[in-house]
Design an enzyme around this catalytic site. Sequence first.
Site, mmCIF file in Angstrom:
data_model
loop_
_atom_site.group_PDB
_atom_site.id
_atom_site.type_symbol
_atom_site.label_atom_id
_atom_site.label_comp_id
_atom_site.label_asym_id
_atom_site.label_seq_id
_atom_site.Cartn_x
_atom_site.Cartn_y
_atom_site.Cartn_z
ATOM 1 N N ASP A 1 -7.928 -5.605 0.179
ATOM 2 C CA ASP A 1 -8.427 -6.421 -0.917
ATOM 3 C C ASP A 1 -7.992 -7.873 -0.847
ATOM 4 O OD1 ASP A 1 -9.929 -4.533 -2.195
ATOM 5 O OD2 ASP A 1 -8.167 -3.639 -3.132
ATOM 6 N N HIS B 1 0.853 -1.185 0.000
ATOM 7 C CA HIS B 1 0.000 0.000 0.000
ATOM 8 C C HIS B 1 0.884 1.228 0.000
ATOM 9 C CE1 HIS B 1 -3.103 2.844 1.230
ATOM 10 N NE2 HIS B 1 -3.955 1.959 0.774
HETATM 11 N N1 ACO Z 1 4.238 -7.393 -4.760
HETATM 12 C C1 ACO Z 1 5.588 -7.397 -4.918
HETATM 13 N N2 ACO Z 1 6.367 -6.324 -4.730
HETATM 14 C C2 ACO Z 1 5.768 -5.187 -4.399
HETATM 15 C C3 ACO Z 1 4.368 -5.097 -4.216
HETATM 16 C C4 ACO Z 1 3.606 -6.266 -4.412
HETATM 17 N N3 ACO Z 1 2.300 -6.272 -4.249
HETATM 18 N N4 ACO Z 1 4.035 -3.843 -3.881
HETATM 19 C C5 ACO Z 1 5.192 -3.148 -3.840
HETATM 20 N N5 ACO Z 1 6.226 -3.968 -4.159
HETATM 21 C C6 ACO Z 1 7.672 -3.614 -4.156
HETATM 22 C C7 ACO Z 1 8.059 -2.824 -5.390
HETATM 23 O O1 ACO Z 1 8.487 -3.651 -6.434
HETATM 24 C C8 ACO Z 1 9.176 -1.960 -4.843
HETATM 25 O O2 ACO Z 1 10.312 -2.733 -4.740
HETATM 26 P P1 ACO Z 1 11.768 -2.069 -5.005
HETATM 27 O O3 ACO Z 1 11.949 -1.049 -3.928
HETATM 28 O O4 ACO Z 1 12.743 -3.204 -4.915
HETATM 29 O O5 ACO Z 1 11.731 -1.455 -6.379
HETATM 30 C C9 ACO Z 1 8.716 -1.640 -3.411
HETATM 31 O O6 ACO Z 1 7.875 -2.757 -3.030
HETATM 32 C C10 ACO Z 1 7.915 -0.350 -3.288
HETATM 33 O O7 ACO Z 1 6.818 -0.421 -4.180
HETATM 34 P P2 ACO Z 1 6.188 0.814 -4.944
HETATM 35 O O8 ACO Z 1 5.692 0.360 -6.274
HETATM 36 O O9 ACO Z 1 7.124 1.981 -4.919
HETATM 37 O O10 ACO Z 1 4.982 1.159 -3.983
HETATM 38 P P3 ACO Z 1 3.785 2.101 -4.328
HETATM 39 O O11 ACO Z 1 3.449 2.816 -3.102
HETATM 40 O O12 ACO Z 1 4.052 2.909 -5.552
HETATM 41 O O13 ACO Z 1 2.633 1.061 -4.717
HETATM 42 C C11 ACO Z 1 0.735 -0.319 -4.629
HETATM 43 C C12 ACO Z 1 1.578 0.747 -3.908
HETATM 44 C C13 ACO Z 1 0.348 0.178 -6.035
HETATM 45 C C14 ACO Z 1 -0.538 -0.583 -3.839
HETATM 46 C C15 ACO Z 1 1.589 -1.610 -4.745
HETATM 47 O O14 ACO Z 1 1.943 -2.080 -3.462
HETATM 48 C C16 ACO Z 1 0.881 -2.715 -5.534
HETATM 49 O O15 ACO Z 1 0.941 -2.714 -6.770
HETATM 50 N N6 ACO Z 1 0.191 -3.680 -4.816
HETATM 51 C C17 ACO Z 1 -0.549 -4.722 -5.472
HETATM 52 C C18 ACO Z 1 -1.888 -4.196 -5.950
HETATM 53 C C19 ACO Z 1 -2.861 -3.974 -4.804
HETATM 54 O O16 ACO Z 1 -3.065 -4.839 -3.971
HETATM 55 N N7 ACO Z 1 -3.499 -2.801 -4.828
HETATM 56 C C20 ACO Z 1 -4.506 -2.438 -3.842
HETATM 57 C C21 ACO Z 1 -4.076 -1.254 -3.055
HETATM 58 S S1 ACO Z 1 -5.220 -0.966 -1.755
HETATM 59 C C22 ACO Z 1 -6.516 -0.277 -2.489
HETATM 60 O O17 ACO Z 1 -6.500 0.369 -3.494
HETATM 61 C C23 ACO Z 1 -7.790 -0.552 -1.821
#
Ligand code: ACO
Length: 436
Positions: free
Chosen positions: A370, A312
């Site tokens: 979720d 998140h």
């Molecule tokens: N699985 C694997 N790796 C992940 C995930 C994930 N679900 N989420 C983040 N990471 C990793 C990234 O690859 C990144 O790694 P790095 O530092 O080695 O490059 C690090 O964690 C930080 O991730 P960001 O993409 O910078 O985090 P951001 O805050 O931009 O993204 C998001 C947040 C979009 C929710 C992300 O965690 C994601 O895509 N999750 C999966 C989709 C999801 O469940 N969305 C629902 C969100 S809650 C909602 O809307 C109700």
Amino acid sequence: MSGTNGGGSITVTLDGTNKSTRLPLIPGSIGPQVADIRKLYDSVGVFTYDPGYGNTASCESKITYIDGDAGILLHRGYPIEQLAEHSNFLEVAYLLLNGDLPTPKQKAEFEMGVLRHNMVHEQLRSFYNGFRRDAHPMAVICGVVGALSAFYHDSLDINNADHRRIAAFRLIAKVPTIAAWAYKYSIGQPFMYPRNNLGYAENFLYMMGAVPPEEYKLNPVLARAMDRILILHADHEQNASTSTVRLAGSTGANPFACIAAGIASLWGPAHGGANEAVLKMLGEIGHVSNIKSFIEKVKDKNSNVRLMGFGHRVYKNYDPRAKIMAQTCHEVLEDLGIKDDPLLDLAMELEKIALDDEYFVSRKLYPNVDFYSGIILKAMGFPTSMFTVLFAVARTVGWISQWKEQVEDPSQRIGRPRQIYTGAVQRNFVPLAQRG
Ligand code: ACO
């Protein structure tokens, strides 16, 4: 930097120049202080760069507070755990919109106001026939909600407090009807009209599940679970879809158009589409024995595979909504007599392994709301394509509360970010014959 939580300022100096400026620090009631950069360009001639807005407050708001490190979510100051346990969705809707919990009289009047608006203009029915039967219901509700602005001209004046109030009632009341009809259309069943002897969540279940020839039997455990799911999704401060609603609203667009924009933004798998994506992911993993190789794929930077339902932007701790969702999930499965649900087993094992894995631990990736909601909704009989729709039904109240707050905030201006331009510098036009 000077000042503590009571205000103060920071001084920004541009290295190598004699330009510097003091940025006032704006304190919130809780949470970090915020540097006011509104005069930064005028005084030192630089913009700030913050793609994804991770460090930028776009507005002042009194509605929802999140402490992502501590896993805290408050609506108007009330912890989400208390609201989920003691309140119901319409009461939370009143709270989000109006700022305080209602008195018994206010609650009854609010509920009556919502009930009185739950039918949609009969001519809106014909809109559905314009869609393919296999259209995604998010596509349908995005179109039909946007079309409300073509039907309810008497609540489009955003500067009229009465119009704003009625538009809020209309949206909260009509979106479940519109959503349930999108489902009925997709399976070729007759549309069911709302019934005013049912509660909000009950009505939604009724319009989704009932058919005219049969008496519909409501399951109170499922109705309560549905109500709780709605509460848990009601608002979440300045997330992507809410910011979309506010950006659209900042132009003076009408509330129905703004909420349609929010629905479009919610649809993506990184946001509201994640609940649908979780189920798809669990289906692809298929069996507990495949978790290890799946996790390896997630950790492989070249794979582009993410563990859906994890991570998140704000929570760097357990999403408090996910805890309540997990508990609700167990209640629903027990009531439905689902003892050994392979999907739940898979989800729990996946969660356990991910929470132990250095990759997820070091990045503070925890299950979000979720992760479990999809499993509950599937057990309740919802098709996966309706999961995000349900999220939209709940979030409509958050969107309209945030939209109303913005319209009533005299300091708000049209949303208009700047950019770092990296394209070609000025050059002269070359006639076609001289090119190539
Ligand atoms: N699985 C694997 N790796 C992940 C995930 C994930 N679900 N989420 C983040 N990471 C990793 C990234 O690859 C990144 O790694 P790095 O530092 O080695 O490059 C690090 O964690 C930080 O991730 P960001 O993409 O910078 O985090 P951001 O805050 O931009 O993204 C998001 C947040 C979009 C929710 C992300 O965690 C994601 O895509 N999750 C999966 C989709 C999801 O469940 N969305 C629902 C969100 S809650 C909602 O809307 C109700």
